[in-house]
Motif scaffolding. Structure first.
Motif, PDB file in Angstrom:
ATOM      1  N   LEU A  60      93.004  -9.577  -4.414  1.00 51.99           N
ATOM      2  CA  LEU A  60      92.962  -8.746  -5.613  1.00 51.99           C
ATOM      3  C   LEU A  60      91.605  -8.837  -6.315  1.00 51.99           C
ATOM      4  N   GLN A  61      91.115 -10.070  -6.387  1.00 60.19           N
ATOM      5  CA  GLN A  61      89.837 -10.258  -7.074  1.00 60.19           C
ATOM      6  C   GLN A  61      88.730  -9.439  -6.403  1.00 60.19           C
ATOM      7  N   VAL A 121      89.087  -5.820  -7.278  1.00 63.42           N
ATOM      8  CA  VAL A 121      88.623  -5.510  -8.633  1.00 63.42           C
ATOM      9  C   VAL A 121      87.104  -5.483  -8.662  1.00 63.42           C
ATOM     10  N   ARG A 177      84.462  -2.291  -9.273  1.00 56.50           N
ATOM     11  CA  ARG A 177      83.398  -2.329 -10.270  1.00 56.50           C
ATOM     12  C   ARG A 177      82.029  -2.046  -9.656  1.00 56.50           C
ATOM     13  N   TYR A 234      97.877  -3.263  -8.475  1.00 55.98           N
ATOM     14  CA  TYR A 234      96.709  -2.981  -9.305  1.00 55.98           C
ATOM     15  C   TYR A 234      96.334  -1.505  -9.213  1.00 55.98           C
ATOM     16  N   LEU A 282      87.672 -10.412 -18.032  1.00 54.50           N
ATOM     17  CA  LEU A 282      87.702 -10.735 -16.608  1.00 54.50           C
ATOM     18  C   LEU A 282      88.937 -11.550 -16.254  1.00 54.50           C
ATOM     19  N   MET A 298      91.644  -9.216 -15.787  1.00 55.56           N
ATOM     20  CA  MET A 298      91.525  -8.407 -14.582  1.00 55.56           C
ATOM     21  C   MET A 298      91.890  -9.205 -13.334  1.00 55.56           C
ATOM     22  N   PHE A 299      91.381 -10.429 -13.281  1.00 59.62           N
ATOM     23  CA  PHE A 299      91.575 -11.199 -12.051  1.00 59.62           C
ATOM     24  C   PHE A 299      92.922 -11.900 -11.999  1.00 59.62           C
ATOM     25  N   ASN A 300      93.568 -12.025 -13.106  1.00 60.99           N
ATOM     26  CA  ASN A 300      94.867 -12.715 -13.098  1.00 60.99           C
ATOM     27  C   ASN A 300      95.962 -11.812 -13.636  1.00 60.99           C
TER      28      ASN A 300
END
Lengths: 1269, 184
Positions: A18-19, A22, A26, A64, B141, B144-146
């Motif tokens: 997921l990171q 994201v 971006r 997401y 952030l 977003m990441f969690n």
């Protein structure tokens, strides 16, 4: 196997998580869509793999993407796969995805039923939790039906975490599957008293939601909620409960009365603004629902308004907004109290925040009076000019019109002013509300006869300057105004000064660019004008002029004949032919004017929109009779749907008219006339059907104030520069002022005369005070049309209910369920479906068990309670055994099927227990239900020792007495038992248990009764002690603080429940003088221990401004908060009140010193306490004791108790004959227990407290109280 | 088929010979009367940044995916256009928005009319405090990441559109347990 795992994790290393996703998004700002589509492709690949970790990762990313707005419904099945993973980390991802993506129509949901059920019964509480959370998002009717029973079981889970979630999700289940409400309700109600606050608050939430929709079914829970309200300290829960009460009070006014006091207490004491706001809202709702006439009504309203004022004055915009919002609710019923804060509201109109201005606008509606209407509208007009956004400007426009036109133009005294306001409003560019202005113009012109001359002149100017108005034609809504202008000029053309010019203006070529419907009106009214002109010119015997006019018509009309709009075309061609014919006749010197004007002859009378309903049906006409026989074949079909909708209200049928005989009608008409005659604003008889064509009498005789024609009758409106420099309407404001002065002068003259005649000492209040409403007579008269409803029109209740409302299905009578099982027990069909055995080979024993269970509810419940008890215990033993077995089994095998079987074996037992509960519950609650009346009636509540007898004596309500008490007695043990057997915590041995039970029974009794006596807070504590008929003398805790010739201050000091270091001092200021007191400042010299709370930013010696001014003879209350550190000693604070005394000619500064006495009593807070808790407290041994004797107390014991309760904030725990135990708690949590005994005139008080100094002081204060009387 | 009711209208016409105008329908005189709202609850929770990007969304009533985007864009536009000195409640269509700004992040909650605005306002702050406690100084952030963890926190606090829990430690208890489970 191991290799595969390793390979899987290596694969994962290359996958994006997921990171990464994201970050990737971006980093690809330019081609985001493209990047995401590649990601989705990757995800699709990942989903094809067997590795559950990879799948979970993919689903996580999908969640997401879904949030970003991408459709991921194609992956629904993969989500289900991840949901069913045995590893919690993945399961969680699956459920999260499901809760975000699934909705009722997702078809894969069907597949999840068994998985969810398995998760619900998982030994891991987080598995269960995550399943419940997920379920709450996507529960469907099917899921609700299948899982209702499982969730209900979870409501009694040992873990509060699960109980809480289960209770909450039940609400969703009820909505989707209403049948589950009845069986689940008893358990839900039980949860209101759950030991865990979280569960309790969840149950409150759910019941509040249910009850707000169908309040009447939950009325019986009011006492329980009342208790929760007075005992709970959780503001969120309090807000919910208070909201609920807001919904209940309309059904039960007595409840409202009971609520006012605790609510006002909360308002005083709370520091949480949200709670305060909610309380104020509910108090308002309560007061609205209560019929006025309660004595302390105005006080409560005053309090609310005051608090709201504080909110509005706050610098926090949010509070300001909410204050105004709540104020508008008060406005509806208590306009007077709001009007006094006009200054503040007008001030809010200038606020920088638009939402606040809008709220203030709402309030303005109620602020206006005849006196200030012009002034307020003037202010609004300035805002209109300043407003930048069109939405706000439009809002202003509608508000101006609303305000002016409300209740039949009640507040307008000068219609010329109003017309000019309307004309000024036409200057607004780009408004959507042209039609609104137009309709107002028409309405006023038609209904206010005296204004027509003026209106016509204005409209003619408007028409003349139409080009300015409609600068950019079509997009401009304002050209609607021309519709009205043209119509008014045409219809009332006899008043036109220069009709030919107007006619010319109406036939300009530019008109053809207007919208069709306006053109049509133009054409038609041009014809009317033409008729008038002809009439005028023929009178002059000037035939050439008349012919010129005809020629103009003939020249100009062809433009309209070519119009694309059918209506314009038709009218134009008709009229053109007509004019041509007229011209022919004119050339022959025939007099045509008479005949032409006959086309438009006749007065136009306003008719109420509902007038048709009032037209009586001629005798012998049956409107419902068929003229032709209806076709026979459709008959049967027609019948059926009718049968389904039997509930449908009969339409207010005409035949009822015929029932009312002629005499009755005449009588009614007479009555109506009488009523109208008494109405100062009603001038003309209503144009009822019988009279319509009679000329309305009376209008001509009305004295209409002559208009001072110093005002130019030209409209400067459409030109930006005003010749006079003042906008039109402003001049009227001035004029009106003069007019009123004149009137007043005349009146005074008259009054003087009268006084001379009478000479008696009765001074009139009017003349010194400001002009009262009635004194201003309107300059024009509104021709009011009564809008009566036909007599038989029933206000239908169903109108406001949405038939699709899911809550409608939940309108289930739960009282029935609670009251007696005999009346409507849970039928078999109503039971929640227990999991049926879809898998083959269900064990027989469980099936049998199921049958037995089914039989239980039908069994006559005459079995002795003992038997039942035994049986219960057996069952419980069984249950335990089965549980153990289950555990063993589980240890042995971990296969699915076994697990399932175990669950089945257990469940029926649980179920049967449930059914019993249902059975037992009603009996115990039956007492409660019929107690509602009892609880609500302010009749004295008996103390437990003398119960039955006093109940019979004291309760006036016929249903409440002895029967209830007797009824509840034998049933109660059962109740306690079920509770006991249920709580699995009790793992004591049998014998011990029985002993305990007995004890509990006793306690329960107390509990049951205290329930009443404690519920009512202070008030009912008082009640608790009043048993005899003797009324208590009125008591007040307000004591004199200081007094001089101007002002008197009394005060009451109370601890703040919410904050252990705060004391609230309520001071009532009373103006004793004849002058106006203002700028009051309250200041106290702080001590080390106690400090006055001052707003942030002010110094430690600054005074607090009292938030009101006092006109002569008025008193008002203000509250000041003090922080105290130690509360064990009483103390005194010196303070000063400074104020300005304002007389007519002078104003002086005055001051008044006072000493504020904080007694130890004021740190005590009335706190209800149960006798068992009280006993424990005394046994604990932490308390120091002390005692005091009072001699020569000559008052009944209950008075004595009431005094202690009232003045010293105690509550009675238990009272036996001439001995009572009492309890109170300090704001810092010290317990204070009293044992009060009386014999003859001696009263001895033994007291215990964990703080001996505090106790000593409290006892001293009590002693002092009684030495005074 | 001749319906008898028609005759009623005829009767009316006969009665009212002569010219008449019906008085115009009055503007709704009571602006305070609002239609009863159907349910009291939180409709959605949104987290958006200043650029209008959604950072978290949770709907408590079903909204079609296509309508969500439009709704979110609308909501963001409304809230972002407001200045700091304006109040945090916005009337939007038939419901209300309560929003709070934390640095570049806006939290917007859609509620029905009868919900207590202030309590929601406080709830938002409570939520942020919990996030702050969990992430120790939360940033955009972190959220977003969690996202999943933020969701867990939110689910602990709001369920079915109702406030469930406001106690910080109780909200975080399951999450910390879960974290431990994952670690081990």
């Amino acid at each position: 196997m191991a290799l595969k795992i390793v390979k899987g994790s290596i694969d994962r290393m290359f996958d994006k998580n997921l990171q990464d996703l994201v970050r990737g998004i971006r980093n690809h700002k330019e081609d985001e869509a493209k990047y995401i589509s590649t990601c989705i492709d990757e995800i699709k690949q990942e989903l094809k793999q067997d590795n559950i970790a990879v799948k979970a990762n993919a689903v996580c990313k999908l969640t997401y993407l879904q949030m970003l707005g991408y459709d991921v419904s194609w992956a629904a099945f993969n989500i289900v796969e991840v949901m069913s993973s045995s590893k919690f980390t993945y399961k969680r991802i699956g459920y999260l995805a499901a809760s975000q993506c699934f909705h009722e129509n997702t078809d894969v949901i069907m597949l999840t039923t068994n998985q969810i059920r398995k998760d619900l019964s998982s030994p891991n509480q987080y598995d269960t939790g995550v399943a419940l959370t997920g379920l709450s998002c996507f529960v469907t009717p099917d899921l609700a039906r299948d899982l209702a029973n499982d969730i209900m079981t979870l409501m009694s889970h040992t873990k509060p975490y699960i109980r809480k979630k289960a209770v909450l999700i039940m609400y969703k289940v009820f909505l989707k599957y209403p049948e589950s409400l009845r069986p689940a309700f008893p358990r839900l109600k039980e949860k209101l008293e759950d030991p865990d606050p979280g569960v309790q608050s969840a149950a409150v939430n759910v019941i509040c939601e249910l009850a707000r929709r169908n309040p009447k079914n939950y009325l019986s829970l009011a006492p329980l909620f009342f208790k929760l309200m007075t005992s709970s300290t959780n503001n969120w829960v309090l807000i919910k409960i208070i909201k609920l009460f807001g919904a209940l009070t309309p059904l039960e006014p007595r409840l409202g009365k009971k609520l006012i006091e605790p609510l006002t207490n909360l308002i005083h004491s709370t520091s949480a603004m949200s709670l305060l706001y909610e309380c104020v809202n509910t108090v308002i709702a309560v007061l609205i629902s209560l019929s006025s006439g309660m004595p302390n009504h105005s006080a409560s309203i005053q309090l609310c308004v005051q608090k709201l004022r504080i909110l509005i004055e706050d610098s926090d915009q949010n509070l300001k907004y909410l204050g105004l919002l709540a104020m508008s609710k008060i406005l509806k019923t208590h306009p007077k109290s709001v009007q006094s804060h006009k200054d503040l509201i007008l001030q809010c109109l200038d606020d920088k925040d638009e939402s606040i201005r809008l709220r203030a606008l709402d309030l303005l509606y109620g602020m206006v009076s005849k006196k200030n209407l012009m002034e307020i509208v003037k202010k609004l007009m300035i805002h209109v000019d300043k407003a930048e956004g069109t939405t706000y400007r439009d809002e202003l426009l509608t508000k101006i019109i609303d305000i002016c036109s409300q209740s039949n133009y009640q507040y307008i005294t000068n219609f010329e002013w109003y017309i000019s306001i309307l004309v000024e409003l036409t200057r607004l560019e780009g408004t959507r509300h042209g039609h609104l202005i137009a309709s107002q113009m028409l309405d006023v012109a038609i209904r206010v006869k005296a204004i027509r001359v003026f209106a016509v002149a204005q409209m003619a100017t408007l028409l003349d300057n139409a080009h300015l108005l409609t600068g950019n034609m079509q997009r401009n809504g304002i050209c609607e105004v021309l519709y009205a202008a043209a119509w008014i000029c045409g219809e009332f053309s006899e008043h036109l000064e220069n009709p030919v010019q107007t006619l010319e203006a109406m036939l300009r070529p530019k008109v053809a660019t207007l919208p069709g419907h306006i053109q049509a009106v133009y054409v038609q009214n041009a014809a009317k004008l033409f008729a008038t002109i002809l009439k005028n010119q023929e009178g002059n015997t000037d035939s050439t002029a008349a012919q010129e006019t005809s020629q103009m018509m003939i020249d100009r009309l062809p433009l309209f004949v070519q119009s694309a709009n059918l209506e314009v075309q038709e009218r134009a061609s008709c009229i053109l032919q007509l004019v041509k014919y007229i011209q022919k006749l004119q050339q022959k010197d025939v007099e045509v004017a008479e005949e032409v004007s006959a086309l438009f002859a006749g007065e136009l009378n306003p008719v109420a929109p509902k007038a048709q309903k009032k037209v009586p049906v001629p005798e012998g006409l049956d409107l419902d009779a068929w003229i032709n026989e209806p076709p026979s074949e459709s008959e049967s079909e027609d019948e059926q749907p009718k049968a389904i909708f039997t509930k449908e209200e009969p339409k207010h049928s005409r035949p009822r008219h015929t029932e009312v005989d002629e005499k009755e009608l005449a009588r009614r008409r007479e009555a109506r006339k009488q009523e109208q005659a008494n109405n100062p604003f009603y001038i003309k008889a209503s144009p009822s059907s019988q009279k319509v064509y009679q000329e309305a009498p009376g209008v001509e005789h009305i004295p209409v104030v002559q208009i001072d024609l110093s005002v130019p009758l030209k409209v400067p409106a459409t030109t930006p520069s005003h010749p006079t420099g003042l906008p039109m309407s402003d001049q009227y404001v001035k004029l009106e002022e003069e007019r009123r002065q004149k009137e007043r002068a005349e009146k005074k003259k008259k009054e003087k005369k009268k006084r001379k005649e009478k000479r008696s000492g009765r001074g009139k209040k009017h003349d010194s005070g400001p002009e009262s409403e009635e004194d201003i007579t309107p300059a024009h008269v509104v021709d009011i049309v009564t809008e009566e409803m036909p007599e038989n029109a029933l206000p239908s209740d169903d109108d406001d209910k949405d038939p699709n409302d899911p809550h409608k299905a939940l309108d289930i009578d739960l009282d029935n369920l609670l009251e007696t099982t005999a009346r409507r027990p849970l039928a078999d069909s109503e039971k929640l479906p227990v999991r049926s055995h879809r898998a083959a080979g269900a064990p027989k024993s469980s099936a049998e068990d199921g049958e037995a269970e089914n039989a239980t509810p039908q069994e006559p419940k005459k079995k002795s309670s003992k038997e039942k008890r035994d049986k219960k215990k057996d069952k419980e033993r069984d249950r335990k055994r089965s549980k153990e077995e289950k555990k063993k089994k589980k240890h042995k095998h971990e296969e699915k099927e076994e697990d399932l079987l175990g669950g089945q074996a257990e469940e029926p037992v649980v179920q049967s227990e449930e059914m019993k509960e249902v059975e037992a519950q009603p009996t115990s609650t039956s007492a409660e239900v019929s107690d509602l009346d009892f609880w609500l009636s302010n009749a004295p509540v008996p103390s437990n020792t003398q119960e039955a007898a006093t109940v019979a004596e004291a309760a006036p309500a016929p249903e409440a007495p002895a029967g209830t008490a007797a009824d509840s007695e034998p049933e109660e043990p059962k109740d306690t038992e079920t509770e006991e057997s249920k709580s699995s915590k009790h793992k004591k041995k049998k014998q011990k248990k029985e002993k305990e039970e007995k004890e509990k029974k006793k306690k329960k009794k107390h509990h049951h009764h205290h329930h009443h006596s404690d519920g009512g807070g202070e008030e009912s504590v008082q009640n608790g002690t009043v048993e005899e008929e003797e009324p208590l003398p009125p008591m007040s805790n307000y004591c004199l603080l200081a007094e001089n010739s101007y002002i008197k201050m009394v005060c009451d000091i109370q601890g703040n429940l919410q904050d252990g270091s705060q004391v609230v001092v309520s001071v009532i200021f009373e103006n004793k003088s004849d002058s106006f007191l203002k700028s009051m400042e309250f200041n106290v010299l702080d001590s080390l221990n106690s400090k006055l709370q001052r707003p942030e930013g002010s110094g430690p010696h600054d005074g607090l401004t009292v938030p009101f001014q006092l006109p002569p003879g008025v008193s008002n209350e203000a509250r000041f908060v003090f922080t105290v550190q130690s509360i064990v000693m009483p103390q005194k604070l010196k303070g000063t009140l400074t104020f300005i005394v304002k007389n007519e000619d002078s104003s002086t500064h005055e001051k008044l010193d006072f000493k504020l006495h904080f007694t130890c009593t004021s740190y005590l807070i009335t706190t209800p306490c149960y006798s068992d808790a009280f006993a424990k407290l005394l046994e604990s041994g932490d308390l120091k004791s002390s005692s005091v004797r009072l001699e020569g107390v000559n008052m009944p014991f209950h008075h004595l108790l009431a005094r202690i309760c009232f003045h010293h904030h105690f509550s009675v725990v238990e009272r036996i004959d001439s001995c009572a135990s009492m309890y109170s708690r300090s704001i810092q949590g010290h317990h204070v227990c009293l044992l009060v005994k009386t014999s003859g005139q001696t009263v001895s008080i033994d007291a215990k407290c964990d703080e001996p100094t505090l106790l000593g002081n409290v006892l001293d204060e009590i002693k002092q109280t009684f030495s005074q009387c | 088929m001749w319906c008898a009711r028609l005759i009623g209208d005829l009767v009316f016409c006969i009665e009212l010979t002569g010219r008449h105008c019906c008085s115009l329908p009055r503007p709704l005189s009571d602006p305070m009367v609002k239609p009863a709202t159907d349910r009291i609850m939180i409709k959605f929770v949104l987290m958006v940044n200043r650029q209008g990007q959604t950072r978290l969304s949770r709907y408590y009533h079903s909204v079609e995916l296509s309508r969500r985007a439009a709704l979110e864009a609308d909501v963001v536009r409304y809230c972002l256009s407001r200045k700091k000195d304006q109040c945090s409640f916005v009337e939007y269509k038939d419901f209300k928005l309560v929003y709070r700004q934390y640095a570049a992040l806006y939290i917007v909650v859609g509620i029905t009319d009868s919900e207590n605005e202030l309590s929601i306002y406080e709830l938002v702050h409570n939520f942020v405090e919990v996030l702050d406690k969990y992430f120790s100084r939360v940033s955009e952030l972190d959220i977003m990441f969690n996202l999943d963890r933020v969701h867990i926190i939110l689910d602990e606090m709001i369920q079915n559109g109702h406030i469930v829990e406001t106690n910080k430690s109780r909200i975080l208890a399951p999450l910390t347990t879960i974290d431990k489970m994952v670690d081990s």
